[in-house]
Design a protein around this motif. Structure first.
Motif, PDB file in Angstrom:
ATOM      1  N   PHE A  51       7.726   3.224  -6.569  1.00  0.00           N
ATOM      2  CA  PHE A  51       6.456   2.840  -5.960  1.00  0.00           C
ATOM      3  C   PHE A  51       5.352   3.506  -6.756  1.00  0.00           C
ATOM      4  O   PHE A  51       5.349   4.723  -6.939  1.00  0.00           O
ATOM      5  CB  PHE A  51       6.440   3.305  -4.500  1.00  0.00           C
ATOM      6  N   CYS A  52       4.393   2.717  -7.196  1.00  0.00           N
ATOM      7  CA  CYS A  52       3.376   3.293  -8.077  1.00  0.00           C
ATOM      8  C   CYS A  52       2.025   2.681  -7.785  1.00  0.00           C
ATOM      9  O   CYS A  52       1.893   1.470  -7.672  1.00  0.00           O
ATOM     10  CB  CYS A  52       3.780   3.021  -9.527  1.00  0.00           C
ATOM     11  N   THR A  53       1.016   3.517  -7.617  1.00  0.00           N
ATOM     12  CA  THR A  53      -0.355   3.015  -7.572  1.00  0.00           C
ATOM     13  C   THR A  53      -1.126   3.731  -8.654  1.00  0.00           C
ATOM     14  O   THR A  53      -0.533   4.446  -9.468  1.00  0.00           O
ATOM     15  CB  THR A  53      -1.024   3.305  -6.224  1.00  0.00           C
ATOM     16  N   ASN A  99      -3.569   6.500   1.129  1.00  0.00           N
ATOM     17  CA  ASN A  99      -4.440   5.662   0.326  1.00  0.00           C
ATOM     18  C   ASN A  99      -3.658   4.797  -0.644  1.00  0.00           C
ATOM     19  O   ASN A  99      -3.893   3.595  -0.787  1.00  0.00           O
ATOM     20  CB  ASN A  99      -5.387   6.567  -0.466  1.00  0.00           C
ATOM     21  N   ALA A 100      -2.725   5.509  -1.266  1.00  0.00           N
ATOM     22  CA  ALA A 100      -1.909   4.799  -2.248  1.00  0.00           C
ATOM     23  C   ALA A 100      -1.189   3.624  -1.603  1.00  0.00           C
ATOM     24  O   ALA A 100      -1.181   2.499  -2.130  1.00  0.00           O
ATOM     25  CB  ALA A 100      -0.909   5.763  -2.865  1.00  0.00           C
ATOM     26  N   VAL A 101      -0.618   3.888  -0.459  1.00  0.00           N
ATOM     27  CA  VAL A 101       0.133   2.806   0.212  1.00  0.00           C
ATOM     28  C   VAL A 101      -0.781   1.641   0.537  1.00  0.00           C
ATOM     29  O   VAL A 101      -0.472   0.474   0.279  1.00  0.00           O
ATOM     30  CB  VAL A 101       0.807   3.353   1.483  1.00  0.00           C
ATOM     31  N   GLU A 138      -2.857  -3.918  -0.442  1.00  0.00           N
ATOM     32  CA  GLU A 138      -3.930  -4.851  -0.803  1.00  0.00           C
ATOM     33  C   GLU A 138      -3.598  -5.585  -2.072  1.00  0.00           C
ATOM     34  O   GLU A 138      -3.803  -6.788  -2.187  1.00  0.00           O
ATOM     35  CB  GLU A 138      -5.234  -4.079  -0.982  1.00  0.00           C
ATOM     36  N   LYS A 139      -3.132  -4.827  -3.004  1.00  0.00           N
ATOM     37  CA  LYS A 139      -2.791  -5.469  -4.256  1.00  0.00           C
ATOM     38  C   LYS A 139      -1.784  -6.582  -4.055  1.00  0.00           C
ATOM     39  O   LYS A 139      -1.928  -7.690  -4.580  1.00  0.00           O
ATOM     40  CB  LYS A 139      -2.197  -4.414  -5.203  1.00  0.00           C
TER      41      LYS A 139
END
Lengths: 424, 297
Positions: A34-36, A102-104, A109-110
């Protein structure tokens, strides 16, 4: 509690960070990563590796290569700068939590945006495809139309040509005819003279040999040959009649297969309606099914009458009348039985009842009404009520003037009446 | 334009010679009249042949087709079928009527056939209760009858002037039957194949004069269907008792077209130009059509 993976190694250039993470023996799939843009997590339960990155990276272009027991990340930095360390070191727990969430969210959204973009492109593709097929079909239709059009024009031209040909042929024939007519007139005049000298062939029962001789002269198209031609045809057939029977059908309308079921239903209901309505008569329980059917009883009565067993016939009719008092034929037949049994008053009653039921007077029940009148008339006469008897006979004659026996009887009664009147 | 007192139901040129071209008509009052169209005030022949409307008329022996006396047959709502000879006044030369006491059925259609020499003739009649009867005029007897379960609207032999080959009978409910008339089995009669098309009454069938295996049917939904009949490999075979039995072939649809929303009640082919036909419909129009590529069928 997850097991933290801490044995990672990293190095960096101005634009990218290369991170390698050993994951000995563990099966890694893209779903585990999982990456933001600020956060990287690899979660292979129960193992967990998490990195809150020092600076933002371009997570769309960054890659992760999953190899033998090791994951190799290539993270492209958003800003080209050297990082002090891979992760933010002095981060407190809250900040960490906040960053994680936030990342999640960002990831969600992406994902949504991507999905939307995909939908839009899909729709456009579909539209394109539809337009393409429509164009193809249109082209096909046009092709067929053109074919038809050329065919139509060709045929119209042919038709015009043919019409013209016919007209020319007609004109030619006419010219020819006029030329030939003079010749033919001469020829036929001679032939006619010849024929008159021979014996006249009668039209009825013409002998064919005579006709064959005249057939020898060729059939020409002038008026004079009409008479000759008539005698070449065989005589009209001798008249005959062929009697035929039709497949029976109750309804006056034409037979249609789709309606057959309905019609059967209707007939069945009619038959049932004519059966007994009052099923609570206790005596009727003893009777068999058929004996409750007035039609069957009527037939039984008729048979008894024919055999001469008038009492039994009357019984049958009585039961039938109890079941259904609206059938005029029952009363009519019972009247005949009573006549034979010399129950004259009963005969009169029954014939009268029959006549009542046989209104309105239509051609269908003519037959029945004549019989009713005749029977009642006979009963009256046997009671010596001749005037009433005569009335009935005359009524019968009015309906059907062709019955000779009725006429004779009427005459006899008239004489009787006149005889008695003279006496008194 | 000629107008007569009673409305006309049907007419034919079939029994007249090519020179005379007299037109025989049957009208709503049961009168059979033959008119000279050049002098139409008084009919050349007139008889009150039937008690009710003459539904159908056919003529044979004229137009240079076939042999034998010219005769006209009329079928009426009074249940009788009568054959007339224009040379004999007032009485028909044959009368097919119901037995005394039998209730009558409407005769909707009649057709001549089998007129290949001077003596032979048959008349085929179709009735509203689905009966089809074949009368032999030479022996004056009923040769065959059957019932096709739907009122019979139209019957036609593929050729009047040959040994009877095929008979097409059309009926209500969009069905028609093609009978092979060459082999008559003593109990089973003639073999047939039937087809359901057009979803509505098939009002008329007409064979192409130039090719007797092609025929057109006109339907109650305003459509025309063009059919071709294919003969089976063997037209007759022996059944278990050794009697000859016919074998029916198959029918295939070549083309169809819908011209109108109203029934097309009558149609006819031109004997001179192959494919030219005319049809009349309930929408008060007469249409002239041409069917192409019949050579390639």
């Amino acid at each position: 509690m997850p097991v933290w993976l801490r044995e990672h190694r990293w190095r960096q250039t101005a634009d990218a960070v290369y991170l390698s993470l050993p994951v000995r023996g563990l099966r890694v799939t893209p779903a585990n990563i999982f990456c933001t843009d600020r956060y990287l997590k690899v979660s292979i339960p129960p193992f967990l590796f998490e990195a809150i990155l020092y600076a933002a990276i371009d997570d769309t272009n960054s890659t992760a290569k999953i190899g033998n027991g090791i994951i190799f990340f290539t993270l492209y930095k958003k800003e080209a700068a050297m990082w002090d360390s891979l992760t933010l070191v002095n981060a407190n727990k809250e900040k960490l939590q906040y960053l994680r969430e936030n990342a999640v969210l960002k990831a969600h959204e992406k994902a949504k945006e991507e999905a939307e973009a995909k939908k839009v492109t899909k729709q456009e593709h579909r539209k394109c495809a539809l337009e393409a097929t429509m164009k193809l079909e249109e082209a096909e239709r046009k092709r067929i139309e053109d074919l038809k059009e050329t065919e139509r024009q060709k045929v119209t031209k042919e038709l015009e040509l043919w019409k013209k040909q016919q007209e020319d042929a007609e004109k030619q024939k006419r010219v020819q005819k006029e030329g030939e007519l003079d010749q033919e007139v001469e020829q036929l005049k001679e032939k006619k003279k010849e024929k008159m000298n021979k014996t006249r062939i009668p039209n009825e029962g013409a002998s064919k040999t005579g006709l064959k001789a005249t057939k020898g002269c060729h059939g020409s198209h002038s008026m004079f040959s009409e008479n000759l031609k008539e005698e070449q045809l065989p005589a009209p057939r001798s008249a005959a009649t062929i009697k035929i029977n039709f497949t029976s059908r109750v309804f006056p309308t034409a037979l249609r297969e789709s309606r057959v079921a309905e019609e059967e239903e209707w007939l069945r209901k009619q038959a049932e309606a004519r059966r007994t309505l009052s099923a609570d008569l206790s005596e009727l329980e003893d009777l068999k099914e058929e004996e409750k059917n007035p039609d069957w009883l009527k037939d039984k009565g008729n048979k008894m009458f024919a055999m001469g067993n008038y009492l039994a016939a009357v019984n049958a009719y009585n039961l039938a009348v109890r079941l259904n008092s609206k059938l005029p034929l029952l009363y009519l037949n019972r009247a005949a039985c009573h006549l034979k049994l010399r129950n004259l008053h009963k005969a009169i009653e029954d014939s009268s009842k029959a006549l009542e039921l046989l209104t309105p007077p239509v051609p269908d029940n003519e037959n029945a009404r004549v019989k009713a009148y005749v029977r009642r008339g006979t009963a009256f006469c046997q009671l010596e009520l001749y005037t009433e008897g005569l009335q009935d006979y005359e009524a019968a004659l009015k309906i059907d003037p062709k019955r000779k026996t009725v006429e004779k009887d009427a005459e006899k009664i008239r004489h009787l009446i006149q005889g008695t009147m003279q006496d008194s | 334009k000629i107008e007569k007192a009673k409305p006309l139901k049907c007419g034919t040129f079939g029994a007249t010679s090519l020179q005379q071209r007299y037109f025989a008509t049957g009208d709503f009052g049961g009168n059979l009249n033959i008119w000279n169209l050049e002098a139409p005030e008084i009919p050349v022949y007139s008889v009150k042949g039937h008690k009710e409307i003459i539904n159908s008329i056919d003529g044979v022996g004229g137009l240079g087709i076939g042999e034998g006396a010219p005769e006209i047959v009329t079928g009426s709502r009074d249940g009788t079928v009568k054959v007339w000879d224009p040379r004999q006044k007032d009485t028909p030369v044959a009368n097919m009527e119901p037995v005394q006491g039998e209730s009558k059925r409407d005769c909707w259609t009649v057709a001549f056939g089998n007129a290949y020499n001077q003596e032979e003739r048959v008349v085929c009649a179709g009735y509203d209760n689905g009966d089809i009867k074949l009368f032999d005029l030479k022996t004056m007897s009923l040769r065959w009858e059957t019932n096709i379960k739907n009122g019979v609207c139209s019957v036609e032999f593929d050729r009047k002037d040959v040994n009877m080959n095929k008979l097409v009978a059309t009926s209500l409910e969009g069905k028609f039957h093609v009978f092979d008339m060459r082999t008559q089995h003593p109990t089973k009669g003639f073999a047939s194949v039937s087809e359901k098309a057009q979803k509505s009454t098939i009002w008329q069938v007409r064979h192409l004069p130039q090719n007797r295996d092609i025929f057109m049917t006109s339907g109650g939904a305003g459509s025309l269907n063009l059919w071709k009949y294919e003969y089976p490999a063997q037209r007759s075979k022996k059944d278990s008792e050794g009697a000859e039995m016919g074998v029916a072939g198959s029918v295939s649809l070549l083309q169809n077209v819908t011209l109108s929303t109203q029934p097309i009640s009558s149609l006819d082919w031109s004997p001179d130009k192959k494919g030219l036909c005319v049809c009349g419909a309930f929408d008060q129009t007469v249409r002239v059509l041409i069917v192409t590529k019949l050579n390639k069928v």
